[in-house]
Structure formats: structure tokens, C-alpha cells
Motif scaffolding. Structure first.
Motif, PDB file in Angstrom:
ATOM      1  N   MET A   9       0.554  -4.869   4.075  1.00  0.00           N
ATOM      2  CA  MET A   9       1.963  -4.524   3.934  1.00  0.00           C
ATOM      3  C   MET A   9       2.712  -5.596   3.145  1.00  0.00           C
ATOM      4  N   ILE A  37       4.171   3.454  -3.197  1.00  0.00           N
ATOM      5  CA  ILE A  37       4.854   2.949  -2.002  1.00  0.00           C
ATOM      6  C   ILE A  37       4.983   4.001  -0.893  1.00  0.00           C
ATOM      7  N   GLY A  77       3.235   3.332   2.585  1.00  0.00           N
ATOM      8  CA  GLY A  77       4.148   3.089   3.697  1.00  0.00           C
ATOM      9  C   GLY A  77       3.849   4.014   4.867  1.00  0.00           C
TER      10      GLY A  77
END
Lengths: 547, 198
Positions: A269, A302, A306
Motif C-alpha cells: 500500500m 489505483i 485499493g
């Protein structure tokens, strides 16, 4: 006649169940009716206790109180929201541009995006439809062989079945009495290896039969710098910087006593965060720090990364149970769709509506199969199956070969919910008795069941692809295109049997699922789990080699 | 026949309403469940009531939607053989199925569960967990959902008989399966036409 019936209740019941199912009335009710009919016959013949069915309501209350199955609506809902969010389309466009100019590149992009989508959600239809609409026309325009193009799309779509979080792994864990978290961990490596095998296959085709998978001409790449440069160097640099950042974070900054899973997830992350910040700064200030390609790739990657963190990350590091992971993913998908202004009230309604109906029919199949199972066990059907399966030559190996053949053949007619609810409860006790690890067994069956999406005439992936492919693509091409990938999946089944260590998960103990759910706290602290898993895999390997 | 068809339309309307209301529980359950995980991580507390309400909601979703799902013909079938039958033949299959498969099952479980639910209601049975919820509302979902299913089965039976007798349209024609796929395809195409190629 009566004696014959009395002596052969279980086989008769099993045979008539198949007839009942083929009658074409909803499976849930056909199964239950079969159970009730044979229950009444059994009571009449004095084989079963008159109060047999008294146990039914409690069983159904048990199904209601089952936290595991709650993950089914959550992941379904998440998938339905995501399929409309435009995430898949953006990924396919950008990754297609990135990989397109190499031989087989468009096919690699499909596999890569298929695996990414599979790791965010568990819905096959959505992936296949998006790829069929976006990638297939591009592949056709640049001269891809129709069979290869359709095969790789259908197969990449079905990765959603095996790469966690998938619905089939949830129902499998439920039916095997194991925790979903372990099932997810166990399926992760086989899912990635299978993805790798697809890549290898496409690479081999691209090398030896280049005409089947030609490179896109470089000028087809529209995402480039004003001066015409591809901007790949910038992307490579960003990747290296983000990777180094993640590594530094893991080794220097993050607390050293944290378990490995957690470190991997959190530092990944951190790396993604670095790339994101760089891309944001670049976009806002327009300073030309990154090329357009690098910025675009970062922005499309992303959202899925995510979501993967939100779902799998929280499950693996033990912050959330798999059910809660599903809920977080669903919430994340809703927020993402809102942020992209793709969420409307009708869309939300439609997603909730489909989720409600799917949850209902899935649980009703389970209710039907519990009615069936109650009677079937009552007439000693479990013993009959066990006797049948253990009398096969070859012990464990014989059992595994027979089971895989059975599931492969049944998958032509039944879908995975039916297989998981009807067949798995019959086979699991036998597998357990033979000393087979049930997580491993579940992953093996899940890979096998994946083929059911790919073979004619009812393979759903083929059906969805047919519905979106242009007229120019022959149906026969779609069918034949899937064949190499079905074979690859069967090779994967063989690999899992040959190398049981492919399926590894944190806590290899044979604890019942509920206890494991409670043990999340321990899991958080337990780095020692990996060693234990290694031991048990070695055990399994020995057993399989006919020790 | 026409009064039966009116009754059938009323039942369809009821289950349609119930289905449209129940589906919002999906969103409620998502928010509560995600909230549970976040609260546990951030504030290190949890509530048994909030954990239990998750599966209460789930039970409500699948039980109360049983009739609605049947109305929409979404309970999965294995129709490799019967899909080749004529529309009349398929309706006959359904009539037989409703009478001999669905109604016995729903009736039996309804009949067996009712006393249990009543006992739970009378005794005020509570969850074993501290701070847990009272049990009868969730147990009530079982007979309630089966009741809605039986009603819907009756309505579907009426529609099929009406069709066979030439008094109505083929109830299996409005099959909605595939509609969701078509919607998705249309949505993706619309999105792509609406934007400029990069």
C-alpha cells in the motif's frame, strides 16, 4: 420389491434426485421434494424415525445464523456495482495500449486485467462482457486469430472463480466446514499459477505462430508524449521508485515484529501510495514529472489495487472477517462509483435487486439440499457413498481421480452452486476420512469446477462472450478457442495433486470454522503459522505418494 | 377464472412490493458489517447486537424475497431437457412442480416451524450472547417467507392454468434472465460513445 427398495434406498434416492433435477423445475424445490418423498417412504417402511423432519426448522435456523454465507450477497453486490463503474473499461484501454505493441500483447493485457478484476470481485459475467466489448474488437482489428482472442477472454474472465475473493470459495468453505480466510489464502497461489500458465500459453503461441497474435503497430498507441515519445521510461522509473519505497517502508519504517502477511500488505500500500502521490502532483501542477503513460497507468491501477487491499488485505492481516471484508469492498465500490459519478439510483436499485434474488436462490438451494441430506443420511446414503469411494483402487489417488472425473462431467450439467451444495457434502467426509486436507480439497475442486464456465454447450463464459461478440466471430471459434484453456485448467488440477504445497494457508490446523473465526486475534500475532502449514503440506505430500 | 386472476395480480403486487422493500436491506447490511469491522479496529469495541443484526438482515433478505424471486422466475433450474418443450409443455412442468415439489416442501416446513416460532415468541427467547437480540423476529422470517412463497406459488399456478386454458399470456415468456446482461452491454456501449478516445 419392498426388500429391493429397503436394501437400495440410498442408490435409488440418488438416481431419482438426478431425475427430479432434470425435470426442469427449480433445483431448490426439486431437491427438497426428493428428500421429502424418500423420507416418507423410509418412514412408511420403518427405516426412518417418524420424527425425522422435526429437525428441519432448526437446520434452516442454522443456515440463517451462518455468518459465512453472508459474504455471498456482499461480494455479489460489490461485483455488480463495480461492473458499472467503468473500472474494467479504463483498465483494458490503458493496459491494452501499454502491452499492445508487443507480440501477443493484447492477449497479455486481457489476462492481466482479468486477474486484477478477479482479485477485486468474483463475478465472471462482468469481466467477460467488458473484455468482449472492448478488447475483442481491438484484437480483431489488428488481426488476432479469433479462436485465440475469444479463448483468452473467456478463460481470463473465469479467473474470477478461483482467485479470491470468489463466491465459489465461500460456499466451498461453508460446505467443508473450514474458514473462508484459509480457503482464500489456499487458493491464492493456485490462482496466480493458473494465470501464469495462461501467460505462458499465449507467449508460446506468440513466439511460434506470430500470425495468430500480431503486435499492434506502434502508431496505434495514442497515449504518448507531445513529442511522440512513448513515455515508457518514465513508467519504469516510477515503478522502480514505488517498489524501492515499498521495500524501504517494509524494512526500515514498519515495526519489525509484525507478521509477514501484514508487512507485505501494508508496504504494498505504501508503494502504491507513492505512485499515487507522484501522479497527483504531476497532474495538479502539470510539471511533467511523469509521462502521460505513467500517469494514466497509475490512475487506472489505483482503484483495483485499493479495493484488493480493502478486501483481501484486511482479511489476510486479520482486521476483518471475510464477511466484513466483503462488506468493506462493497462499500468501497459504492464510494468509488460515486466519486466517478457513475452511481445512479436505478443502478443502485438494480444491483440490490440482483443481489437479493441471487442470495435467495443460493440459500434456497442450500435449504433444499439440507432436506435432501437429512433423508439421505437417514437411509445411510453417506455410508453408501463412503463405501463406493473407498472401495476404489488406488486409495487416496484413486479417490481424487474419481472425484475429479465426476466433478468434471457433472460440471457439464450443474453450475457451481449446485455442485458445492449437493456433491461436496457427500464427498467431504470421505476425503476427511482418507486424511485429505479439506482446504486443499476445496481448492482442487474449485479449479476443476472452473472448467464448467468454459465448455460447450452451457459454459456461461462462452455464452456471455457470444452475446457481445460481433457477427464475424463464428460460434465454433468461441467453442474451439476455449479448448486449450480447459486443458490448461485440467493441467492445473494435475499440478495441485502433484504439488500439494501449492495450496498453503496460515493456520493448517483442523479446527472447525467457527473456532477459527474467533481466532482472528491469534492470527494477527501468529507468524508461526507458515511453518506449521509447511509441515502439514509435507505430511500431505507423503500421504499422496502412497506412504 | 377472472376473479382468480385478479387474486393472482394482487399476490404479484404484494410480492413485488415486498421484494422492492427488502432489497434495501442489502445496503443496510453492507454498511453495518463494514462499520463493525472499522469500529472494532479503530475503537477496539464491538457489540453483539450489531453482529447479530447482520444475519437477521440476511435472513430477512433471503426469506422474504423467496416469493419475489419466484415471481421473477429466478430460482435456478436445470432446463437442458425441458427447454426443448413447447410453451405449453413448459407450463405443464411448472404446474406439476408447484403442486408436487414446491407446495409439499413449503407446507411441511411451515407446519413444522410454526410451533417453534410461537414457543420462542411466548418465552421471549434471547440470544445466548450478552447484549444479543431477541430471537423470535428472525425465527418469524421462516414461516413468513414461506407464506409469501406459497402465495406466489398459488399465483403462478393460476397464471399457468389460465394460459393453458387460453385465458392469458404465457407466464414463462417474460423471463428476465439475460436482461441484466443486455443492460450492462448497453451501459458500457453508452459510456464509450459518450467519451472522446484518449
Amino acid at each position: 420389491m419392498t426388500e429391493f427398495v429397503v436394501a437400495n434406498m440410498a442408490p435409488l434416492m440418488f438416481a431419482s434426485m438426478i431425475l427430479f433435477l432434470l425435470f426442469g423445475f427449480p433445483v431448490a424445490f426439486a431437491l427438497a421434494a426428493n428428500g421429502i418423498l424418500f423420507g416418507l417412504v423410509g418412514i412408511e417402511l420403518g427405516l426412518l424415525h417418524g420424527a425425522l423432519f422435526q429437525a428441519l426448522p432448526e437446520r434452516i435456523f442454522g443456515i440463517m445464523a451462518n455468518d459465512t454465507l453472508l459474504a455471498v450477497p456482499f461480494f455479489t453486490f460489490m461485483g455488480l456495482i463495480l461492473e458499472r463503474s467503468g473500472m474494467a473499461e479504463d483498465l483494458l484501454d490503458t493496459i491494452g495500449q501499454l502491452f499492445g505493441p508487443i507480440r501477443g500483447g493484447l492477449a497479455f493485457a486481457v489476462i492481466f486485467v482479468g486477474a486484477l478484476l478477479a482479485a477485486t470481485t468474483g463475478v465472471v459475467a462482468a469481466s467477460v462482457i467488458s473484455m468482449g466489448l472492448i478488447s475483442l474488437p481491438i484484437m480483431m482489428r489488428y488481426g488476432y486469430d479469433h479462436r485465440l482472442a475469444t479463448g483468452v477472454i473467456a478463460a481470463s474472465g473465469t479467473l474470477a472463480q478461483i482467485i479470491p475473493p470468489s463466491l465459489v470459495l465461500i460456499v466451498m468453505a461453508d460446505q467443508l466446514g473450514r474458514s473462508v480466510g484459509d480457503m482464500y489464502q489456499g487458493a491464492l497461489v493456485p490462482g496466480l499459477v493458473l494465470t501464469g500458465l495462461y501467460v505462458v500459453y499465449v507467449a508460446v503461441v506468440a513466439i511460434f505462430r506470430p500470425s495468430l497474435a500480431p503486435a499492434m503497430p506502434p502508431e496505434a498507441r495514442t497515449l504518448r508524449e507531445p513529442d511522440g515519445a512513448s513515455g515508457l521510461r518514465s513508467l519504469a522509473l516510477l515503478t522502480v521508485v514505488a517498489g524501492a519505497g515499498a521495500w524501504l517502508f517494509a524494512s526500515q519504517i514498519y515495526r519489525a515484529d509484525a507478521p509477514r502477511d501484514e508487512v507485505v500488505v501494508v508496504s504494498a500500500m505504501a508503494g502504491i501510495g507513492i505512485a499515487f502521490v507522484a501522479a497527483m502532483v504531476n497532474r495538479i501542477f502539470g510539471i511533467g514529472l511523469l509521462s502521460r503513460m505513467a500517469e494514466r497507468v497509475t490512475f487506472v491501477l489505483i482503484p483495483p489495487l485499493g479495493l484488493i487491499f480493502l478486501v483481501l488485505g484486511t482479511i489476510f492481516i486479520g482486521v476483518a472477517t471475510p464477511t466484513e471484508g466483503g462488506a468493506m469492498g462493497a462499500l468501497g465500490a459504492v464510494l468509488m462509483a460515486l466519486a466517478r459519478r457513475r452511481l445512479s439510483l436505478p443502478l443502485l436499485r438494480q444491483a440490490m435487486d440482483s443481489t437479493t434474488k441471487l442470495s435467495c436462490f443460493v440459500v434456497f438451494i442450500l435449504i433444499g439440499s439440507s432436506v435432501f441430506g437429512l433423508t439421505f443420511r437417514g437411509v445411510n446414503g453417506d455410508l453408501w457413498v463412503e463405501h463406493l469411494m473407498t472401495s476404489l483402487p488406488g486409495g487416496q489417488t484413486g479417490f481424487l481421480v474419481a472425484v475429479n472425473l465426476l466433478v468434471f462431467v457433472l460440471a457439464f450439467f450443474l453450475d457451481y452452486f449446485e455442485l458445492a451444495f449437493i456433491i461436496v457434502p457427500l464427498l467431504a467426509p470421505v476425503a476427511d476420512k482418507l486424511g485429505i486436507d479439506l482446504i486443499w480439497f476445496g481448492v482442487l475442486l474449485a479449479v476443476n469446477m472452473q472448467t464448467s464456465f468454459l465448455h460447450p454447450p452451457f459454459g456461461f463464459a462462452l455464452f456471455f462472450l457470444r452475446s457481445v461478440a460481433s457477427e464475424k466471430v463464428k460460434t465454433a471459434s468461441i467453442y474451439w478457442g476455449a479448448v486449450p484453456f480447459v486443458i490448461i485448467q485440467l493441467v492445473m488440477v494435475g499440478l495441485i495433486i502433484a504439488f500439494p504445497g501449492l495450496v498453503s494457508y496460515g493456520d493448517a490446523g483442523a479446527k472447525p470454522a467457527q473456532q477459527q473465526e474467533l481466532d482472528l486475534e491469534q492470527l494477527l500475532q501468529g507468524g508461526g503459522g507458515a511453518a506449521a502449514a509447511g509441515d502439514s503440506n509435507a505430511d500431505l505430500m507423503r500421504k499422496l505418494q502412497g506412504d | 377464472m377472472s376473479s382468480l386472476l385478479r387474486l393472482s395480480r394482487l399476490i404479484d403486487w404484494i410480492n413485488e412490493r415486498v421484494g422492492r422493500a427488502v432489497m434495501w436491506l442489502v445496503l443496510v447490511a453492507v454498511v453495518i458489517s463494514a462499520g463493525n469491522a472499522l469500529v472494532r479496529k479503530l475503537f477496539n469495541t464491538s457489540s453483539n447486537a450489531l453482529l447479530e443484526i447482520q444475519w437477521y438482515l440476511f435472513a430477512a433478505i433471503f426469506m422474504l424475497a423467496a416469493g419475489y424471486t419466484f415471481l421473477r422466475n429466478e430460482h435456478v433450474r436445470i432446463d437442458i431437457l425441458t427447454s426443448r418443450l413447447s410453451p405449453r409443455g413448459q407450463n405443464v412442468v411448472d404446474i406439476v412442480g408447484i403442486l408436487f415439489f414446491l407446495l409439499p416442501m413449503a407446507g411441511l416446513i411451515l407446519w413444522l416451524s410454526w410451533p417453534i416460532v410461537m414457543t420462542s415468541l411466548a418465552s421471549g427467547e434471547m440470544s445466548q450472547n450478552s447484549g444479543g437480540l431477541i430471537r423470535w423476529p428472525v425465527k418469524m422470517m421462516l414461516p413468513l417467507g414461506l407464506g409469501l412463497l406459497v402465495l406466489q406459488a398459488f399465483s403462478e399456478l393460476v397464471k399457468r392454468i389460465a394460459f393453458l386454458a387460453g385465458h392469458g399470456p404465457d407466464p414463462l415468456q417474460k423471463k428476465s434472465s439475460g436482461a441484466a446482461t443486455a443492460d450492462l452491454v448497453a451501459a458500457i456501449k453508452a459510456q464509450r460513445e459518450g467519451r472522446v478516445e484518449p
